[in-house]
Design an enzyme around this catalytic site. Structure first.
Site, short mmCIF file in Angstrom:
data_model
loop_
_atom_site.label_atom_id
_atom_site.label_comp_id
_atom_site.label_asym_id
_atom_site.label_seq_id
_atom_site.Cartn_x
_atom_site.Cartn_y
_atom_site.Cartn_z
N MET A 3 0.83 -1.20 0.00
CA MET A 3 0.00 0.00 0.00
C MET A 3 0.87 1.25 0.00
O MET A 3 0.42 2.35 0.36
CB MET A 3 -0.95 -0.01 1.19
CG MET A 3 -2.01 -1.09 1.13
SD MET A 3 -3.54 -0.73 2.02
CE MET A 3 -2.93 -0.49 3.69
N SER A 42 6.60 -0.63 10.23
CA SER A 42 5.25 -0.47 9.72
C SER A 42 5.08 0.94 9.21
O SER A 42 5.64 1.89 9.79
CB SER A 42 4.22 -0.75 10.83
OG SER A 42 2.92 -0.35 10.42
N HIS A 72 9.29 -3.53 3.43
CA HIS A 72 8.85 -3.77 2.05
C HIS A 72 10.04 -4.10 1.14
O HIS A 72 9.95 -5.01 0.30
CB HIS A 72 8.16 -2.52 1.49
CG HIS A 72 6.92 -2.11 2.20
ND1 HIS A 72 6.85 -1.00 3.00
CD2 HIS A 72 5.68 -2.67 2.24
CE1 HIS A 72 5.62 -0.87 3.49
NE2 HIS A 72 4.90 -1.88 3.05
#
Length: 289
Positions: free
Chosen positions: A33, A188, A40
């Site tokens: 996202m 996060s 990531h």
């Protein structure tokens, strides 16, 4: 530095995938996202070990957010994201507008059970239906050889593996280990919401998890350990949604007579920021208690 090609439509992404396959390359998809961080990027590096053509999708999926959640505020920085992906040599980035993913008249959803039941679904009953629908659309749009998801969202990973098997989607689903900050906090995108004081407090989550794993593995009664862990988090300023020990594969409650490994999962809010984390738990030599 040459950046990745950007695709805004399924047709353009499929054309790129077809061209890569025509050259004999395996294709990997890394769904995100955006608001990318080292967690990531570790998934992109892992994907490169399995495929010669990498596509990263960046799409903040509205169907997995409730009206009271942070869809509008969710961090977005596509320029920074593309720069990071260019540095890793990513071939393509799928950045569709919402109308491409959910065109006018869209009326289909994927319903999931099994590992989707409980935990996140208790407080976010809309969540996994939205995740399952968008991930199914992404996988069928690109039909990659492999797709990789982070273990930080462990229940999500289990749900995706389940519906991919159930729907016979010809994609291998891989999990990437959680990447942590120096103090243990799981990386996060939502960590950006934390002020300095809350950021320091947030490190209590991995501390509580790590200590609970050690105690349960040593043979202490799980219920007692988890109750004490929840109390520590609450005293630290968290509002705890859950702290539970579940079967690592099915996410069902741990069978005292079972031999499977387990997973310790937590979700807790600190101010307005909701954080999740999990750790693996090996079966104690004395069995689960």
């Amino acid at each position: 530095m040459i950046g990745p090609k950007i695709y805004e439509t399924v047709a353009d992404m499929r054309q790129a995938v077809d061209a890569a396959r025509a050259k004999g390359k395996r294709v990997a998809l890394v769904p995100t996202m955006g608001a990318l961080h080292e967690g990531h990027l570790s998934l992109v590096r892992a994907a490169r070990e399995h495929a010669g053509h990498i596509i990263v999708s960046i799409f903040v999926n509205p169907t997995q957010f409730a009206p009271t959640e942070d869809f509008d505020a969710y961090p977005r920085d596509s320029d920074a994201d593309l720069k990071l992906l260019a540095g890793l040599g990513v071939e393509g980035v799928f950045m569709p507008p919402a109308k491409e993913v959910y065109p006018q008249g869209f009326a289909t959803a994927v319903s999931v059970g099994g590992p989707a039941e409980g935990l996140e679904s208790t407080t976010r009953p809309h969540f996994f239906g939205g995740v399952a629908t968008v991930v199914t659309k992404l996988l069928l749009a690109a039909l990659p050889d492999v797709a990789i998801f982070g273990e930080k969202d462990y229940q999500q990973l289990c749900v995706i593996r389940r519906f991919v098997r159930d729907l016979h989607i010809p994609v291998t689903i891989l999990g990437g280990p959680t990447v942590r900050e120096e103090d243990g906090l799981a990386m996060s995108s939502r960590n950006r919401y934390l002020g300095a004081d809350d950021r320091r407090t947030a490190s209590l989550i991995p501390q509580v998890l790590g200590e609970a794993v050690e105690r349960i593995t040593a043979g202490e009664e799980a219920a007692t350990v988890l109750a004490q862990g929840m109390a520590r988090l609450t005293q630290g300023g968290f509002t705890v949604d859950y702290l539970e020990l579940r079967d690592a594969e099915t996410l069902a409650p741990v069978d005292p007579k079972g031999t499977n490994a387990a997973r310790l999962l937590v979700a807790a809010k600190l101010g307005q920021t909701r954080l999740i984390d999990n750790m693996s738990v090996a079966r104690p030599t004395t069995g689960w208690r």
